[in-house]
Design a protein around this motif. Structure first.
Motif, PDB file in Angstrom:
ATOM      1  N   ARG A 117     -45.015  93.195  40.283  1.00 25.48           N
ATOM      2  CA  ARG A 117     -45.247  93.966  41.510  1.00 25.48           C
ATOM      3  C   ARG A 117     -44.632  95.351  41.427  1.00 25.48           C
ATOM      4  NH1 ARG A 117     -41.683  92.119  46.324  1.00 25.48           N
ATOM      5  NH2 ARG A 117     -40.239  93.198  44.935  1.00 25.48           N
ATOM      6  N   ASP A 118     -43.443  95.437  40.786  1.00 27.20           N
ATOM      7  CA  ASP A 118     -42.729  96.710  40.710  1.00 27.20           C
ATOM      8  C   ASP A 118     -43.087  97.534  39.474  1.00 27.20           C
ATOM      9  OD1 ASP A 118     -41.475  95.911  43.012  1.00 27.20           O
ATOM     10  OD2 ASP A 118     -39.623  95.271  42.029  1.00 27.20           O
ATOM     11  N   GLY A 119     -44.004  97.026  38.639  1.00 24.29           N
ATOM     12  CA  GLY A 119     -44.399  97.759  37.447  1.00 24.29           C
ATOM     13  C   GLY A 119     -43.381  97.704  36.330  1.00 24.29           C
ATOM     14  N   VAL A 120     -42.561  96.641  36.303  1.00 25.96           N
ATOM     15  CA  VAL A 120     -41.538  96.472  35.278  1.00 25.96           C
ATOM     16  C   VAL A 120     -42.000  95.401  34.286  1.00 25.96           C
ATOM     17  CG1 VAL A 120     -39.156  95.742  34.827  1.00 25.96           C
ATOM     18  CG2 VAL A 120     -39.675  97.149  36.839  1.00 25.96           C
ATOM     19  N   GLU A 121     -41.869  95.698  32.996  1.00 26.96           N
ATOM     20  CA  GLU A 121     -42.229  94.717  31.978  1.00 26.96           C
ATOM     21  C   GLU A 121     -41.241  93.554  32.016  1.00 26.96           C
ATOM     22  OE1 GLU A 121     -42.945  94.331  27.128  1.00 26.96           O
ATOM     23  OE2 GLU A 121     -42.544  96.288  28.057  1.00 26.96           O
ATOM     24  N   ALA A 122     -41.757  92.324  31.930  1.00 25.75           N
ATOM     25  CA  ALA A 122     -40.896  91.147  32.042  1.00 25.75           C
ATOM     26  C   ALA A 122     -41.167  90.163  30.918  1.00 25.75           C
ATOM     27  CB  ALA A 122     -41.109  90.457  33.389  1.00 25.75           C
ATOM     28  N   VAL A 123     -40.102  89.507  30.486  1.00 27.96           N
ATOM     29  CA  VAL A 123     -40.171  88.415  29.517  1.00 27.96           C
ATOM     30  C   VAL A 123     -39.457  87.226  30.143  1.00 27.96           C
ATOM     31  CG1 VAL A 123     -39.457  87.602  27.234  1.00 27.96           C
ATOM     32  CG2 VAL A 123     -40.168  89.989  27.547  1.00 27.96           C
ATOM     33  N   THR A 124     -40.050  86.037  30.049  1.00 26.66           N
ATOM     34  CA  THR A 124     -39.413  84.860  30.640  1.00 26.66           C
ATOM     35  C   THR A 124     -39.090  83.835  29.558  1.00 26.66           C
ATOM     36  OG1 THR A 124     -41.498  83.696  31.072  1.00 26.66           O
ATOM     37  CG2 THR A 124     -40.699  85.198  32.785  1.00 26.66           C
ATOM     38  N   ALA A 125     -38.050  83.056  29.817  1.00 31.95           N
ATOM     39  CA  ALA A 125     -37.664  81.998  28.893  1.00 31.95           C
ATOM     40  C   ALA A 125     -36.939  80.896  29.651  1.00 31.95           C
ATOM     41  CB  ALA A 125     -36.765  82.539  27.788  1.00 31.95           C
ATOM     42  N   VAL A 126     -37.177  79.649  29.237  1.00 34.80           N
ATOM     43  CA  VAL A 126     -36.439  78.501  29.745  1.00 34.80           C
ATOM     44  C   VAL A 126     -35.825  77.795  28.545  1.00 34.80           C
ATOM     45  CG1 VAL A 126     -36.586  76.257  30.895  1.00 34.80           C
ATOM     46  CG2 VAL A 126     -37.887  78.212  31.782  1.00 34.80           C
ATOM     47  N   GLU A 127     -34.510  77.642  28.568  1.00 35.67           N
ATOM     48  CA  GLU A 127     -33.796  77.004  27.483  1.00 35.67           C
ATOM     49  C   GLU A 127     -33.073  75.769  28.006  1.00 35.67           C
ATOM     50  OE1 GLU A 127     -34.251  77.946  24.516  1.00 35.67           O
ATOM     51  OE2 GLU A 127     -35.018  79.996  24.752  1.00 35.67           O
ATOM     52  N   GLN A 128     -32.610  74.950  27.077  1.00 37.06           N
ATOM     53  CA  GLN A 128     -31.889  73.744  27.427  1.00 37.06           C
ATOM     54  C   GLN A 128     -30.558  73.751  26.692  1.00 37.06           C
ATOM     55  OE1 GLN A 128     -34.092  70.135  26.628  1.00 37.06           O
ATOM     56  NE2 GLN A 128     -33.366  69.231  28.526  1.00 37.06           N
ATOM     57  N   GLY A 129     -29.466  73.515  27.409  1.00 40.05           N
ATOM     58  CA  GLY A 129     -28.170  73.531  26.764  1.00 40.05           C
ATOM     59  C   GLY A 129     -27.057  73.803  27.746  1.00 40.05           C
ATOM     60  N   VAL A 130     -25.927  74.260  27.234  1.00 40.33           N
ATOM     61  CA  VAL A 130     -24.798  74.656  28.070  1.00 40.33           C
ATOM     62  C   VAL A 130     -25.078  76.077  28.571  1.00 40.33           C
ATOM     63  CG1 VAL A 130     -22.311  75.041  28.173  1.00 40.33           C
ATOM     64  CG2 VAL A 130     -23.248  73.199  26.735  1.00 40.33           C
ATOM     65  N   PRO A 131     -25.143  76.300  29.898  1.00 34.35           N
ATOM     66  CA  PRO A 131     -25.657  77.572  30.418  1.00 34.35           C
ATOM     67  C   PRO A 131     -25.031  78.823  29.832  1.00 34.35           C
ATOM     68  CG  PRO A 131     -25.532  75.987  32.185  1.00 34.35           C
ATOM     69  CD  PRO A 131     -24.926  75.318  30.986  1.00 34.35           C
ATOM     70  N   HIS A 132     -23.701  78.938  29.821  1.00 34.46           N
ATOM     71  CA  HIS A 132     -23.127  80.208  29.348  1.00 34.46           C
ATOM     72  C   HIS A 132     -23.385  80.408  27.853  1.00 34.46           C
ATOM     73  CE1 HIS A 132     -19.698  77.656  28.084  1.00 34.46           C
ATOM     74  NE2 HIS A 132     -19.416  78.635  27.234  1.00 34.46           N
ATOM     75  N   GLU A 133     -23.438  79.318  27.086  1.00 32.81           N
ATOM     76  CA  GLU A 133     -23.721  79.443  25.661  1.00 32.81           C
ATOM     77  C   GLU A 133     -25.151  79.916  25.425  1.00 32.81           C
ATOM     78  OE1 GLU A 133     -22.848  75.706  23.865  1.00 32.81           O
ATOM     79  OE2 GLU A 133     -20.674  75.868  24.170  1.00 32.81           O
ATOM     80  N   GLU A 134     -26.098  79.381  26.188  1.00 31.91           N
ATOM     81  CA  GLU A 134     -27.491  79.783  26.032  1.00 31.91           C
ATOM     82  C   GLU A 134     -27.715  81.224  26.475  1.00 31.91           C
ATOM     83  OE1 GLU A 134     -29.811  78.104  24.506  1.00 31.91           O
ATOM     84  OE2 GLU A 134     -28.432  76.447  24.136  1.00 31.91           O
ATOM     85  N   ILE A 135     -27.017  81.632  27.521  1.00 31.62           N
ATOM     86  CA  ILE A 135     -27.138  83.021  27.996  1.00 31.62           C
ATOM     87  C   ILE A 135     -26.627  83.987  26.934  1.00 31.62           C
ATOM     88  CG2 ILE A 135     -26.253  84.686  29.681  1.00 31.62           C
ATOM     89  CD1 ILE A 135     -26.230  82.297  31.703  1.00 31.62           C
TER      90      ILE A 135
END
Length: 208
Positions: free
Chosen positions: A69-87
């Protein structure tokens, strides 16, 4: 200066302000926004259930819709694991220049999880981490009220959808302080997003 901005999201209310802030930064610098949701494992594995993965996908799709909507390029991902480690791993793997995160969730459980994950990321990240505190109050808390607002929006946007009485495909669900209400009308699938803070609504997606 910034080319890749990472916004982790769990779909909770506490991530809404970070999403808005992340989108603003990405728009300002012409950066790509990366929306990442982590389905917890390990120490947080007791939170995982059959609904966790679909909810994670809805959370990142919400950011993608706002970015589009805002004209910003986006990439999405869903990972599985310990949250801070995956981030942190995602940031390293995708040349992320900045991470934007909420400091807490609204519920007691969200408050513990979002807060602890953010603290670990702040301490361990090699790139700047912008923390955003949740301050807004949720006003639209009822799915029926969200559906009523969504139907009103469809009626007002006669040019966007055909005028047959829309049918709700599934119960409205809320992620990041926004209700998503899926309808079918005259062969079209229409998603209406209702902001749970302001009550504002918009037609987010139409498909044959």
């Amino acid at each position: 200066m910034y080319q890749n901005v990472l916004v982790p999201t769990d779909g909770s209310d506490g991530t809404r302000q970070s999403i808005t802030h992340g989108l603003t930064i990405a728009d300002r610098f012409g950066a790509t926004i990366h929306a990442l949701s982590v389905v917890p494992e390990g120490p947080l594995g007791t939170l995982q259930n059959d609904a966790a993965t679909p909810a994670a996908h809805r959370a990142v799709e919400r950011i993608e819709a706002e970015a589009t909507r805002d004209g910003v390029e986006a990439v999405t991902a869903v990972e599985q694991g310990v949250p801070h480690e995956e981030i942190l791993a995602y940031a390293d793997d995708h040349d992320v220049d900045m991470i934007v995160m909420g400091t807490q969730g609204r519920t007691g459980l969200d408050r513990v999880l979002v807060g602890s994950v953010t603290e670990r990321v702040v301490r361990m990240a090699d790139v700047p981490v912008v923390t955003v505190r949740l301050t807004d109050e949720i006003r639209i808390t009822d799915a029926a009220e969200a559906e009523r607002i969504a139907r009103k929006t469809l009626a007002a946007e006669a040019d966007a959808v055909r005028a047959d009485e829309p049918t709700v495909l599934e119960d409205p669900h809320r992620t990041s302080a926004s209700w998503i209400v899926p309808f079918e009308t005259d062969g079209l699938t229409v998603h209406v997003h209702v902001d749970a803070l302001s009550g504002d609504a918009r037609i987010a997606r139409c498909a044959e």
